[in-house]
Design an enzyme around this catalytic site. Structure first.
Site, PDB file in Angstrom:
ATOM      1  N   ARG A  20       0.855  -1.199   0.000  1.00  0.00           N
ATOM      2  CA  ARG A  20       0.000   0.000   0.000  1.00  0.00           C
ATOM      3  C   ARG A  20       0.884   1.240   0.000  1.00  0.00           C
ATOM      4  O   ARG A  20       1.032   1.896  -1.007  1.00  0.00           O
ATOM      5  CB  ARG A  20      -0.969  -0.026   1.192  1.00  0.00           C
ATOM      6  CG  ARG A  20      -2.163   0.941   1.016  1.00  0.00           C
ATOM      7  CD  ARG A  20      -1.815   2.381   1.355  1.00  0.00           C
ATOM      8  NE  ARG A  20      -1.277   2.533   2.697  1.00  0.00           N
ATOM      9  CZ  ARG A  20      -0.677   3.642   3.123  1.00  0.00           C
ATOM     10  NH1 ARG A  20      -0.534   4.685   2.317  1.00  0.00           N
ATOM     11  NH2 ARG A  20      -0.178   3.703   4.356  1.00  0.00           N
ATOM     12  N   ASP A  21       1.533   1.547   1.121  1.00  0.00           N
ATOM     13  CA  ASP A  21       2.426   2.709   1.143  1.00  0.00           C
ATOM     14  C   ASP A  21       3.550   2.523   0.128  1.00  0.00           C
ATOM     15  O   ASP A  21       3.974   3.475  -0.540  1.00  0.00           O
ATOM     16  CB  ASP A  21       3.012   2.907   2.552  1.00  0.00           C
ATOM     17  CG  ASP A  21       3.331   4.355   2.861  1.00  0.00           C
ATOM     18  OD1 ASP A  21       3.835   5.054   1.968  1.00  0.00           O
ATOM     19  OD2 ASP A  21       3.074   4.801   3.990  1.00  0.00           O
ATOM     20  N   HIS A  24       3.456   4.002  -3.502  1.00  0.00           N
ATOM     21  CA  HIS A  24       3.895   5.358  -3.842  1.00  0.00           C
ATOM     22  C   HIS A  24       5.262   5.343  -4.523  1.00  0.00           C
ATOM     23  O   HIS A  24       5.534   6.155  -5.409  1.00  0.00           O
ATOM     24  CB  HIS A  24       3.989   6.224  -2.585  1.00  0.00           C
ATOM     25  CG  HIS A  24       2.673   6.607  -2.001  1.00  0.00           C
ATOM     26  ND1 HIS A  24       1.769   7.417  -2.655  1.00  0.00           N
ATOM     27  CD2 HIS A  24       2.110   6.314  -0.797  1.00  0.00           C
ATOM     28  CE1 HIS A  24       0.714   7.610  -1.883  1.00  0.00           C
ATOM     29  NE2 HIS A  24       0.889   6.947  -0.754  1.00  0.00           N
ATOM     30  N   SER A 174       3.268  10.803   8.884  1.00  0.00           N
ATOM     31  CA  SER A 174       3.203  10.810   7.419  1.00  0.00           C
ATOM     32  C   SER A 174       4.343  11.589   6.782  1.00  0.00           C
ATOM     33  O   SER A 174       4.758  11.285   5.662  1.00  0.00           O
ATOM     34  CB  SER A 174       1.881  11.415   6.951  1.00  0.00           C
ATOM     35  OG  SER A 174       0.790  10.888   7.640  1.00  0.00           O
ATOM     36  N   HIS A 205       7.813   7.110   9.051  1.00  0.00           N
ATOM     37  CA  HIS A 205       8.532   7.293   7.789  1.00  0.00           C
ATOM     38  C   HIS A 205       9.975   7.642   8.112  1.00  0.00           C
ATOM     39  O   HIS A 205      10.294   8.129   9.195  1.00  0.00           O
ATOM     40  CB  HIS A 205       7.870   8.364   6.919  1.00  0.00           C
ATOM     41  CG  HIS A 205       6.730   7.837   6.112  1.00  0.00           C
ATOM     42  ND1 HIS A 205       6.870   7.411   4.809  1.00  0.00           N
ATOM     43  CD2 HIS A 205       5.430   7.625   6.430  1.00  0.00           C
ATOM     44  CE1 HIS A 205       5.702   6.986   4.355  1.00  0.00           C
ATOM     45  NE2 HIS A 205       4.808   7.096   5.327  1.00  0.00           N
ATOM     46  N   TYR A 294       3.959  15.989   3.659  1.00  0.00           N
ATOM     47  CA  TYR A 294       3.373  14.671   3.393  1.00  0.00           C
ATOM     48  C   TYR A 294       4.278  13.892   2.438  1.00  0.00           C
ATOM     49  O   TYR A 294       4.599  14.357   1.341  1.00  0.00           O
ATOM     50  CB  TYR A 294       1.998  14.889   2.772  1.00  0.00           C
ATOM     51  CG  TYR A 294       1.071  13.707   2.765  1.00  0.00           C
ATOM     52  CD1 TYR A 294       0.723  13.051   3.937  1.00  0.00           C
ATOM     53  CD2 TYR A 294       0.485  13.280   1.575  1.00  0.00           C
ATOM     54  CE1 TYR A 294      -0.166  11.990   3.925  1.00  0.00           C
ATOM     55  CE2 TYR A 294      -0.401  12.221   1.550  1.00  0.00           C
ATOM     56  CZ  TYR A 294      -0.722  11.578   2.729  1.00  0.00           C
ATOM     57  OH  TYR A 294      -1.608  10.533   2.711  1.00  0.00           O
TER      58      TYR A 294
END
EC number: 4.1.3.39
Length: 345
Positions: A20-21, A24, A174, A205, A294
């Site tokens: 999912r992440d 990106h 985030s 992160h 973000y």
């Protein structure tokens, strides 16, 4: 070593976010065979859950966020075909995904949903959390950009999510902008106001190279669920690298239930070769963490910088000054146009 005063016998819940992440990092272009291969490796390594969706959650595939190579349902079904141990999770941002999309994800095999809002907007999560509970899903409140809210204010938002039915609430860095004190203070604030049975999670992160350190501090403060990804595959400089966190947890004497060596192999042999842009701390991703931006803005800002002849760092720093948040990707072009105009006047 103890976890929030309890014996280290408390087993951590390992939540993988590679699918999912991590989307990106390759602009949401995972193929179905790649998704199956990664999910199988994670399942064999015995992670507790595998999150699957477009990087921006259910129905994130769009002009604003970037079109995915497949639909969320196709990716979820592909994972459901191969996993035997791990639960399938997904992410939903109210306003991007709807309750209908959540129902479709459930039908495809998702049994966990993380309902994600900006850290001051938990009130928009109510109907999605309530539906998830009706579906008997593992229902998680996910407070994005947690660095933009004080510990006490964040705890109040988590309490709202809990009142709607969330059985776990996350501190979500985030922007990769928090240090260890920031994380500790927020986890402790949540633990103080939430019911004892409500779990706390950490989503870090790595933009300041603190993803693993922040995750460790969160666990020490009371978090039990830890998000991480193979090779750190994720937005910006990536998430806490799963294999690194597990190695550190092992050294701490914490129970995690996963196979470290399988995770190491999957990270280097399967995931890292997929990166068309290295997932690492560099000039641009460091700017994300420093400016508190973000993390998924990275690739969009790089594209805007290339188009308008600007430095990506300048765009990211200006976005930070304007306190832009997730969902405002369209403003990246506005900022780039403003900066371009300033350079010509």
């Amino acid at each position: 070593m103890s976890i929030n005063g309890n014996a280290a016998a408390s087993k951590l819940y390992i939540s993988d976010v590679t699918l999912r992440d991590g989307s990106h990092a390759i602009r949401h272009q995972y193929s179905v065979p790649q998704v199956r291969q990664i999910a199988l490796a994670l399942d064999e390594a015995r992670v507790d859950s595998i999150e699957v969706a477009h990087g921006d959650g259910l129905q994130g595939s769009s002009f604003n966020y970037g079109f995915g190579a497949h639909t969320d349902v196709e990716w979820i079904e592909a994972v459901a075909d191969v996993v035997k141990h791990a639960k399938i999770a997904t992410l939903l941002l109210p306003g991007i995904g709807t309750v209908h999309d959540l129902q479709a994800a459930y039908n495809a095999g998702a049994r966990i949903v993380r309902v994600a809002t900006h850290c001051t907007e938990a009130d928009v999560s109510r109907q999605h959390i309530e539906l998830a509970r009706k579906l008997d899903m593992d229902t998680v409140g996910f407070l994005m950009m947690s660095h933009m809210s004080s510990p006490q204010a964040l705890a109040e938002q988590a309490k709202l999510m809990e009142s709607y039915g969330a059985t776990c609430c996350y501190v979500v860095d985030s922007g990769g902008a928090m240090n260890m004190n920031d994380v500790r203070d927020r986890v402790l604030a949540l633990r103080e106001v939430l019911q004892p049975e409500t779990a706390i999670g950490i989503h870090a992160h790595h933009n300041l190279s603190l993803g693993v350190a922040n995750s460790i501090v969160a666990v020490e403060a009371g978090a039990i669920r830890v998000d991480a990804s193979l090779a750190g595959m994720g937005a910006g400089a990536g998430n806490a690298p799963l294999e690194v966190f597990i190695a550190a947890a092992e050294r701490m004497g914490w129970q995690h239930g996963t196979d470290l060596y399988r995770l190491m192999d999957a990270a280097d042999d399967i995931v890292r070769p997929l990166q068309d842009r290295p997932v690492r701390v560099d000039r641009e991703t460091l700017a994300l963490g420093y400016a508190g931006v973000y993390s998924s803005f990275l690739r969009h800002a790089e594209a805007a910088g290339h188009k308008y002849g600007l430095k990506t760092v300048d765009i990211l720093v200006e976005l930070g000054k304007r306190r832009m948040v997730g969902g405002q990707e369209d403003m990246i072009v506005d900022v780039a146009l403003d900066l371009a105009q300033q350079t010509t006047t």
